[in-house]
Design an enzyme around this catalytic site. Structure first.
Site, short mmCIF file in Angstrom:
data_model
loop_
_atom_site.label_atom_id
_atom_site.label_comp_id
_atom_site.label_asym_id
_atom_site.label_seq_id
_atom_site.Cartn_x
_atom_site.Cartn_y
_atom_site.Cartn_z
N LYS A 22 10.17 147.64 -40.95
CA LYS A 22 11.10 148.61 -40.38
C LYS A 22 12.48 148.47 -41.02
CE LYS A 22 10.46 149.25 -35.94
NZ LYS A 22 10.47 148.74 -34.57
N ARG A 91 15.82 146.13 -32.22
CA ARG A 91 14.42 146.48 -32.45
C ARG A 91 13.72 145.41 -33.27
NH1 ARG A 91 15.04 152.01 -35.61
NH2 ARG A 91 12.91 152.34 -34.85
N GLY A 100 3.66 149.08 -31.17
CA GLY A 100 3.70 148.88 -29.74
C GLY A 100 3.53 147.44 -29.29
N MET A 102 5.54 144.76 -29.97
CA MET A 102 6.72 143.93 -29.73
C MET A 102 7.82 144.74 -29.10
SD MET A 102 6.13 141.57 -32.98
CE MET A 102 7.79 141.01 -32.85
N ARG A 335 7.77 154.85 -42.43
CA ARG A 335 6.88 153.92 -43.13
C ARG A 335 5.75 154.74 -43.72
NH1 ARG A 335 5.07 151.77 -37.39
NH2 ARG A 335 4.26 153.74 -36.74
N HIS A 448 0.21 155.70 -27.80
CA HIS A 448 -0.21 154.32 -28.03
C HIS A 448 -1.70 154.24 -28.29
CE1 HIS A 448 -1.58 150.31 -26.67
NE2 HIS A 448 -0.49 149.89 -27.31
N SER A 770 -28.26 132.50 -58.79
CA SER A 770 -27.85 133.48 -57.79
C SER A 770 -27.40 132.70 -56.55
CB SER A 770 -29.01 134.41 -57.43
OG SER A 770 -28.61 135.30 -56.42
N CYS A 838 -26.35 136.73 -53.84
CA CYS A 838 -27.23 137.60 -53.08
C CYS A 838 -27.13 137.35 -51.57
CB CYS A 838 -28.68 137.45 -53.54
SG CYS A 838 -29.34 135.79 -53.30
N TYR A 858 -22.75 139.74 -61.29
CA TYR A 858 -23.15 140.79 -60.35
C TYR A 858 -23.10 140.29 -58.91
CZ TYR A 858 -27.73 138.46 -60.02
OH TYR A 858 -28.72 137.55 -59.80
P1 ADP Z 1 8.25 150.51 -32.19
O1 ADP Z 1 8.20 149.57 -33.32
O2 ADP Z 1 7.45 150.10 -31.02
O3 ADP Z 1 8.04 151.93 -32.62
P2 ADP Z 1 11.08 150.98 -32.32
O4 ADP Z 1 11.93 149.84 -32.71
O5 ADP Z 1 10.77 151.96 -33.38
O6 ADP Z 1 9.76 150.44 -31.64
O7 ADP Z 1 11.83 151.70 -31.15
C1 ADP Z 1 11.19 152.63 -30.32
C2 ADP Z 1 12.02 153.86 -30.18
O8 ADP Z 1 13.32 153.58 -29.74
C3 ADP Z 1 12.24 154.63 -31.45
O9 ADP Z 1 11.16 155.45 -31.76
C4 ADP Z 1 13.44 155.46 -31.14
O10 ADP Z 1 13.05 156.65 -30.51
C5 ADP Z 1 14.19 154.60 -30.17
N1 ADP Z 1 15.35 154.03 -30.87
C6 ADP Z 1 15.40 152.93 -31.61
N2 ADP Z 1 16.64 152.76 -32.13
C7 ADP Z 1 17.37 153.81 -31.72
C8 ADP Z 1 18.73 154.22 -31.93
N3 ADP Z 1 19.56 153.52 -32.69
N4 ADP Z 1 19.14 155.35 -31.35
C9 ADP Z 1 18.29 156.05 -30.59
N5 ADP Z 1 17.03 155.74 -30.34
C10 ADP Z 1 16.56 154.62 -30.91
MG MG Z 2 8.96 152.82 -33.99
#
Ligand code: ADP
Ligand code: MG
Ligand code: MG
Length: 882
Positions: A22, A91, A100, A102, A335, A448, A770, A838, A858
Site C-alpha cells: 500500500k 493504515r 480485510g 488488518m 494495486r 469482503h 526417475s 514420476c 523431464y
Molecule cells: P484495507 O487494507 O482493509 O483496504 P485501508 O487502509 O485501505 O484498509 O483503509 C480502508 C478505507 O479507509 C479505505 O478504502 C478508505 O476508504 C478509507 N481511508 C483510508 N485512508 C483515508 C484517508 N486518508 N481519507 C479518507 N478515507 C481514508
Molecule cells: Mg484498502
C-alpha cells in the site's frame, strides 16, 4: 542512522519490502502526480523491531512528529488545533496484500474540542459528529479491544430510535448522542476516558497496527496464502479527506477491467456520503460506479483518466480506492488487482494484443495453480430446476455442498459445505477456508466475501438480496421457501445462480479444449490459454510425460501434450480376475506351480503392454516392474480370520485356511519397508522375468506390425547397485531370447535415500533415473504417507513446523538436496544419463520449477496435470522479468 519513515514523495513501487504494498503504491501515485493526500509510511523494519523487542526503534517518535509537521504545512491545518484540526488516517499494509485482515483507523486527531472546530470549519455539524463517532469506535475496537458489536448495537438502536434505515439519515444531534454513548462504552471497557491528546491517539493507532500483524485471523490468512510470518507490516499515516461531507461527497472502489471476466471498462462500486469501510462492509447497498457519471460527471471523468494513467504505468489491471470530497477526487490506494483465474489468462492475452506486454511477460502473469482452477468442472444445467435465487457471481466455480451458517460448523463438517451469511467479515475466514462455496445476501463484487473468496479460489455468489439469512435460527428464507442447515445447495460462481439441489457437473471448456473437442478460437478464455500454452511449449526445456497405466489414460495424456509415459505402473494389471493368478503364484509350493501361474499371467501382461505401446506409438513408455507387497493382492487377514473362524472344519473353507496361513506367513510390521519393489524381483523367482518377457514380446509384436514401440524398463525401490545389477542381468538374458524385440533401456527409480546417496554407483547399471519423490519424501522424513496427512500434518501446520505438506510440494532443503546429490552423482559417471521425476510432485507448480532448476530432463505426472506441468516448465525457463 536508519530511516524508519518515508514521505510518500520519497518512496516508490519498488520499495514494497520496506513500505508494504500500500505504501509503495501510494508513493508511486504521488510521484505520478495523481491526487493523493499527503502522508508518510513507517517501515516494516520498524514493525519488526517493535514486535521483536516490544519497543519502538529509537528516534521514531521524533521522526514521525517531523513528518506530521510536513503534512500539516501541506494541508494548512494542524493536528490538535481545535479551530480547524488536521485529521489523519492510520493504515496497515504489508509486503503482500491481506485484504480485510488488518487494521485501519480513520479520523485520528479528533477530540471533544476539535469537533466544534471541525463543524465550524466545514460548516457541517453533522459531518463533524459523524467523524468523531467513527474514530471512537474504530480506535476503541482496534487499539483497546472493545468488542465492535457494542458500538454496532448502539448505532443500530439509535437508528431505530430515530426511525431511519441507514446511517447517513441520522441527524447531527442523533450522532452527538451516539458519541456520548460510545464514550461510555469506551470508558466501561478501558477504565479511562477517550484520549484527548492527538499525539497519544496517533501513537496508540500505530502500535495497534503493528500488533495487528499477529492477530489470529492474520496468521490464519498468511498460512493459507503461504505468506511468511516474519515480514511485519508498514503503517501509512495520511491526511484525511472526507467522503462523508454530504451528497457531493462519497467513496468507492474501481477496477480498470472486470476482475471476473477481464472485460475492459470502468468498473466498481460507489457509495455517496460515506467514509472508509462503508463500501466494503456491505452495510449499505452501493451504486454501480457508472452512476457516478450521472451524479458527478467531472469527478467521473477525472477518475477515468487517473485509471488510464495507472493501467498504462503498471501495465496491468489496477484496483483503486478513491474518495470524493465535495466534488474533488482523491486516490487513496491502488494495486495490481486480484482477479479470477480466467481473467488472469484473458487479461494477459489482451495486454499482449494491446502491445502493452510481450508474450513472455504474459506467461509470467499466469500460472499452473490458476490453470488447474480453470480445469475444474462446471454445472450441467440440462434438467436443472429453476434457481431459487440469483446473486452477484463474484468468484467462479461450481460448488455443491450442505448449507452451514457459521465458521465452526463449516470447519466441523465432514463433506463439502456452502457457507451462507448475510455478509462476511474477517472472523469468517476459517469458515471460508473450510467451505467449497460462499453465499451472501449483502455486498457486491468488492465486498469482503467476494475479495477473500477470489483470493482463496473459493466459489462465491454474493449480494443475493432475496435471501433472508437467519444465522441464529440456522436457516434462510427466499420468499416462502425455507432452507435449513444441512440442505444441499449448488452455487454457480459463473452465473450467480443458486439451486436447491446437488447439480451434476461437466468438464470445463479448457479441459474440452485440451481434449480436442473445442477449437482454440472458441472463446476468449480458451484462446488465451492456447496462446500461453504455445509460448510455454516453445520456451520450456523440461519434457513433460504422463503417469498412465491404462490405454485410456495414455490416450488422454497424449491429447494433453505428453511426450511419453514416464511411469506405467503394472500393479493395476494384477487386480480384478487376475487376483486369482497372483494367489496361485503366492500359494505355489513347487517350482512347477510357480511356472504355471506365471505362464498364465504372461499373455495377459503382453496384451496390456501391446495396447499401451500402440496408443503411445513413437513415444517412450517407461514400464515399472511390480512394486507393491504381494499380500496387497490377497484378502485381508481380518477377513480371512472372520470367515474361517465361523466354521473351522468346513471343507469348503479349505482354500481360505491355506490363504490364511500364507497371509500370516507374509505378514510384515512395516510393509512399505518390506518385501516390495526390487526385493520382490530378487526373492520371487521368475516374476520380473515374466514381466520383462511380456514387455519384450509386446514390443516385438508392435514392431512386426509396423509400429514404433519405445518401451523402457524401470526397476523400483533400488537402494544398492548390486540389486539393480542382478535384475539387469536377468532382464538382458530374457530379452536376448525374444526375437524381434528392439533395444530396451533399463533404468531405475531413485526413491530410497541410499540410492540418492550412492547414485554414482547406481548410474553404472542404469540407463536412466526417475525420482520417485513420494517414497523418497516418505523415507527421507520417516513419515508414513498414508497416515500423516490425517494425523500429524494438521497439527504440524498449526504449530508452524511445516508450511505445507512435503507430499504436495517438494521439500527443497531436505528431499531436494538428495535429488541434487543424485543428479550430480549420476551425471558424473554417465554424463548423458536421462533423469526425470514420476512422483506426485511432477505436476506441482512450485516443484516443477525446482526440477527445472536442478537440471532434470523431464517430469511425469497424472494426465490432468500435464497442461499445468507444461505451463510451469515454460514459466521456469523464462528469463527473469526486466
Ligand atoms: P484495507 O487494507 O482493509 O483496504 P485501508 O487502509 O485501505 O484498509 O483503509 C480502508 C478505507 O479507509 C479505505 O478504502 C478508505 O476508504 C478509507 N481511508 C483510508 N485512508 C483515508 C484517508 N486518508 N481519507 C479518507 N478515507 C481514508
Ligand atoms: Mg484498502
Ligand atoms: Mg515408490
Amino acid at each position: 542512522m536508519r530511516t524508519y519513515v518515508y514521505d510518500f514523495a520519497d518512496g516508490g513501487m519498488d520499495m514494497k519490502d520496506l513500505l508494504g504494498g500500500k505504501g509503495a503504491n501510494l508513493a508511486e501515485m504521488t510521484r505520478l502526480g495523481l491526487p493523493v493526500p499527503p502522508g508518510f509510511t513507517i517501515t516494516t523494519e520498524a514493525c519488526r523491531t517493535y514486535l521483536d523487542t516490544g519497543d519502538l526503534p529509537e528516534g521514531l517518535s521524533a521522526c514521525v512528529a517531523a513528518h506530521v509537521s510536513r503534512v500539516e504545512s501541506l494541508m494548512g491545518r494542524e493536528l490538535g488545533n481545535p479551530a480547524d484540526p488536521l485529521l489523519l488516517s492510520v493504515r496497515s499494509g504489508g509486503r503482500f496484500s491481506m485484504p480485510g485482515m488488518m487494521e485501519t483507523i480513520l479520523d485520528i486527531g479528533l477530540t471533544d474540542a476539535g469537533v466544534a472546530g471541525l463543524a465550524a470549519a466545514s460548516g457541517d455539524e453533522r459531518f463533524a459528529w459523524d467523524c468523531y463517532r467513527r474514530l471512537i469506535s474504530m480506535y476503541g475496537s482496534t487499539v483497546e479491544g472493545v468488542p465492535g458489536e457494542e458500538f454496532e448495537q448502539a448505532l443500530a438502536s439509535h437508528r431505530r430510535a430515530a426511525g431511519v434505515a441507514t446511517d447517513p439519515e441520522l441527524s447531527a444531534s442523533d450522532l452527538r448522542d451516539l458519541v456520548e454513548e460510545y464514550k461510555k462504552i469506551f470508558h466501561a471497557h478501558t477504565g479511562r476516558p477517550f484520549p484527548q491528546d492527538p499525539a497519544e491517539q496517533l501513537e496508540g493507532a500505530v502500535l495497534a497496527v503493528f500488533r495487528s500483524w499477529n492477530t489470529e485471523r492474520a496468521r490464519v490468512y498468511r498460512r493459507a496464502e503461504h505468506i511468511p510470518d516474519d515480514l511485519g507490516t508498514a503503517v501509512n499515516v495520511m491526511a484525511m479527506v472526507y467522503g462523508n461531507r454530504g451528497p457531493r461527497s462519497g467513496t468507492g472502489v474501481a477496477f480498470t477491467r472486470d476482475p471476473a471476466t477481464g472485460a475492459r471498462g470502468v468498473y466498481g462500486d460507489y457509495l455517496p456520503n460515506a467514509q472508509g469501510e462503508d463500501v466494503v462492509a456491505g452495510i449499505r447497498d452501493t451504486l454501480p460506479l457508472q452512476e457516478l457519471a450521472r451524479l458527478d460527471a467531472p469527478s467521473f471523468a477525472r477518475l477515468g483518466s487517473a485509471m488510464e494513467t495507472l493501467e498504462r504505468h503498471y501495465r496491468d489491471l489496477c484496483d483503486i480506492e478513491f474518495t470524493i470530497e465535495e466534488g474533488r477526487l482523491w486516490l487513496l490506494q491502488t494495486r495490481v488487482g486480484k482477479r479470477t483465474a480466467a481473467a488472469a489468462f484473458i487479461i494477459a492475452a489482451q495486454l499482449v494484443d494491446e502491445g502493452t506486454i510481450d508474450l513472455d511477460e504474459a506467461l509470467r502473469r499466469v500460472d499452473g495453480t490458476r490453470l488447474a482452477r480453470l480445469m475444474f468442472p462446471r454445472f450441467d444445467l440440462s434438467g436443472a430446476p429453476e434457481p431459487i435465487t440469483t446473486g452477484v457471481p463474484a468468484s467462479p466455480g461450481a460448488a455443491c455442498g450442505r448449507v452451514v451458517f457459521d465458521s465452526r460448523r463449516a470447519a466441523e463438517a465432514t463433506g463439502p459445505v456452502i457457507l451462507v451469511r448475510r455478509e462476511t467479515n474477517p472472523d469468517d475466514l476459517p469458515g471460508m477456508l473450510a467451505a467449497t462455496g460462499i453465499l451472501t445476501s449483502r455486498g457486491g463484487k468488492t465486498s469482503h466475501a467476494a475479495v477473500v473468496a477470489r483470493g482463496l479460489g473459493r466459489t462465491c455468489v454474493c449480494g443475493a438480496e432475496e435471501l433472508d439469512v437467519d444465522a441464529e435460527g440456522r436457516m434462510f428464507r427466499v420468499g416462502d421457501l425455507v432452507v435449513r442447515e444441512g440442505d444441499l445447495l449448488s452455487v454457480d460462481g459463473a452465473t450467480g445462480k443458486v439451486y436447491l439441489t446437488a447439480l451434476p457437473v461437466r468438464p470445463s471448456p479448457v479441459v474440452r479444449y485440451f481434449e480436442g473437442e473445442l477449437e482454440a478460437g472458441s472463446s476468449p478464455l480458451v484462446s488465451a490459454v492456447d496462446r500461453m500454452m504455445a509460448r510455454a511449449d516453445a520456451v520450456r526445456r523440461l519434457e513433460v510425460q504422463a503417469n498412465a497405466d491404462t490405454p485410456e489414460d495414455a490416450a488422454r495424456a497424449r491429447r494433453f501434450g505428453a511426450a511419453g509415459i514416464g511411469l506405467c505402473r503394472t500393479e493395476h494389471m494384477f487386480l480384478g480376475e487376475r487376483r486369482a493368478l497372483v494367489e496361485r503364484l503366492i500359494l505355489a509350493e513347487e517350482e512347477g506351480d510357480v511356472r504355471a501361474a506365471l505362464d498364465a499371467l504372461l499373455p495377459l501382461q503382453r496384451a496390456d503392454f501391446t495396447r499401451i505401446l500402440e496408443v503411445m506409438d513413437g513415444l517412450p513408455v517407461t514400464i515399472r516392474l511390480l512394486d507393491p507387497p504381494l499380500h496387497e493382492f490377497l484378502p485381508s487377514l481380518e477377513e480371512l480370520v472372520a470367515r474361517t473362524a465361523a466354521a473351522p472344519d468346513d471343507p469348503a473353507l479349505e482354500h481360505d485356511r491355506t490363504m490364511l496361513s500364507a497371509v500370516r506367513r507374509m505378514h510384515e510390521s512395516n510393509p512399505m519397508l518390506g518385501l516390495r519393489g526390487v526385493r520382490l524381483g530378487l526373492l520371487v523367482p521368475g516374476l520380473f522375468a515374466m514381466q520383462v518377457q511380456a514387455i519384450g514380446e509386446a514390443a516385438a509384436h508392435r514392431a512386426a506390425a509396423g509400429g514404433h514401440p519405445l518401451p523402457e524398463i524401470m526397476v523400483p525401490l533400488v537402494g544398492d547397485v548390486r540389486e539393480l545389477a542382478a535384475v539387469r542381468a536377468e532382464a538382458e538374458r530374457v530379452l536376448a531370447g525374444v526375437a524381434g524385440a528392439p533395444p530396451i533401456p533399463i533404468g531405475t527409480m531413485i526413491e530410497v535415500p541410499r540410492a540418492a546417496l550412492t547414485a554414482g554407483d547406481i548410474a553404472r547399471e542404469a540407463e536412466f533415473f526417475s525420482f520417485g519423490t513420494n517414497d523418497l519424501t516418505q523415507m527421507t522424513w520417516g513419515f508414513s504417507r498414508d497416515d500423516v496427512e490425517g494425523t500429524i500434518f494438521p497439527a504440524y501446520l498449526r504449530l508452524g513446523v511445516i508450511d505445507e505438506s512435503p507430499f504436495e510440494s517438494i521439500d527443497r532443503r531436505g528431499v531436494g538436496r538428495l535429488v541434487r546429490l543424485a543428479v550430480e552423482g549420476g551425471r558424473a559417471v554417465r554424463p548423458d544419463l536421462r533423469i526425470g521425476v514420476c512422483g506426485e510432485h511432477g505436476g506441482d507448480p512450485a516443484s516443477v520449477r525446482f526440477f527445472h532448476e536442478t537440471g532434470l530432463d523431464y517430469v511425469s505426472c497424472s494426465p490432468y496435470r500435464i497442461p499445468i506441468a507444461r505451463l510451469e516448465a515454460g514459466r521456469a525457463a523464462l528469463p527473469a522479468s526486466t
